[in-house]
Enzyme design. Sequence first.
Site, mmCIF file in Angstrom:
data_model
loop_
_atom_site.group_PDB
_atom_site.id
_atom_site.type_symbol
_atom_site.label_atom_id
_atom_site.label_comp_id
_atom_site.label_asym_id
_atom_site.label_seq_id
_atom_site.Cartn_x
_atom_site.Cartn_y
_atom_site.Cartn_z
ATOM 1 N N GLY A 20 48.322 41.307 36.932
ATOM 2 C CA GLY A 20 49.084 40.094 37.230
ATOM 3 C C GLY A 20 49.191 39.200 36.018
ATOM 4 N N GLY A 36 51.049 35.988 36.179
ATOM 5 C CA GLY A 36 51.663 34.740 36.590
ATOM 6 C C GLY A 36 51.004 33.571 35.884
ATOM 7 N N GLU A 72 34.586 33.681 42.165
ATOM 8 C CA GLU A 72 34.410 32.226 42.052
ATOM 9 C C GLU A 72 35.722 31.479 42.193
ATOM 10 O OE1 GLU A 72 32.847 29.001 42.305
ATOM 11 O OE2 GLU A 72 31.314 30.226 41.364
ATOM 12 N N LYS A 95 39.483 29.932 52.638
ATOM 13 C CA LYS A 95 38.348 29.416 51.863
ATOM 14 C C LYS A 95 37.174 29.072 52.766
ATOM 15 C CE LYS A 95 41.605 27.729 48.422
ATOM 16 N NZ LYS A 95 42.324 26.555 47.875
#
Length: 443
Positions: free
Chosen positions: A25, A27, A143, A219
């Site tokens: 990735g 981005g 994390e 989360k």
Amino acid sequence: MTEHHNTTYGNGKGEGQPVGIALLGLGTVGAEVFRLLNEYNADFTQRVGGPVEVRGVAVSDASKAREGIAPELLTEDAHALIQREDVDVVVEVIGGIDYPRELVLAALRAGKSVVTANKALVAAHADELAKAADEAGVDLYFEAAVAAAIPVVGMLRRSLAGDKIQRISGIVNGTTNFILDAMETTGASYEDALAEATRLGYAEADPTADVEGHDAASKAAILASLGFHTRVTFDDVHCEGISAITAEDIQAANQAGYSIKLLAICERLTGEDGKESVNARVHPTLVPKEHPLASVSKSFNAIFVEAEAAGSLMFYGNGAGGNPTASAVLGDVVGASRNKVHGGRAPEENTYANLPVADFGQTQTRYHIDMQVKDRTGVLAVISSVFAEQGVSLRTVRQEEGKDGARLIVVTHAATESVLDGIVRALEGLDDVHAVNSVIRLS
């Protein structure tokens, strides 16, 4: 001056040996990770004990030129990149669930340690990923999956590993906090605050995942799993967003001494029989003005932890964005790379407690109920009797004149969610109640 020896510890490669990185990735976060890995390469070499070298970058279109990245590093074949013998650590910053899951599992099974910023993936498949990492004897770091640069995952896995956590509550989505803060400070409507958040880049073109609480729920699942040593998935989290919050709700909260925040709340519950369970939920919450979470403004995040020995702790900072997220990713890259050089593994996720996830209806909470009622003698007595019949007492009652009848705002004492929900349904059926304008829980 320290003398370095080419020494191998345990199953490590040995001091001075290179660590190969595959970046999946490119981005906002991926580009920043690549830039910082190159810009501070000498520092990373010292921190890890050997050179950290990017072997390749998986992208959807390798023909597209990327400034500062050699074309030969780009590939559209992520699977082939993962399997290369010179790759030791795979960094996944793609987003989504199905395709990243496929790649992360392939990397772990190939003996590569994995660093991911993908909260949706971890919340949905943590069990499967942790098992694959354990079987291969490699690391799984995430994390950056919760609150970006705020080191809450490491805190739960290491710093508080010897304590018993009772409750974790926090603002873990910057978009919703920006919207609610703008509504409170400027008096803006939800629609206007969302438009401003979109204009400034805090909200996506499709803000559903943020404003309906889905991002925060992922989360919350991760925080609850780590904090209570129990597998909690996204589907276990009760989730409500902020799209129904009005300027009138914000004003009423302020008048009562509260701020409205979208909180992720994870609790350890103890029943009358002494048995423990856990609960995880996301919803708009009235937070007392004197509580530290009430002062968290703009797009900032904060996590408030209550532990048996440590007491109350709060972690605050930038919870989103390319730079903060890249910071958390790179911290994990250093940890995974050090283990590749020197041997050993990071602390494993431990779900030994295996506590049941409590039914949301059994959660103890308090309600702030805003109603439009008939303006006649005896209305308050009728409404109070509905609460009394269910054994729920009222903490405060405030009545104001309205255009059509009266506005009545009540705050309850604690009761189970199912009882309070039943009370609200009963109120909606009363002839004396024109409408229940809003129901917001208190922290």
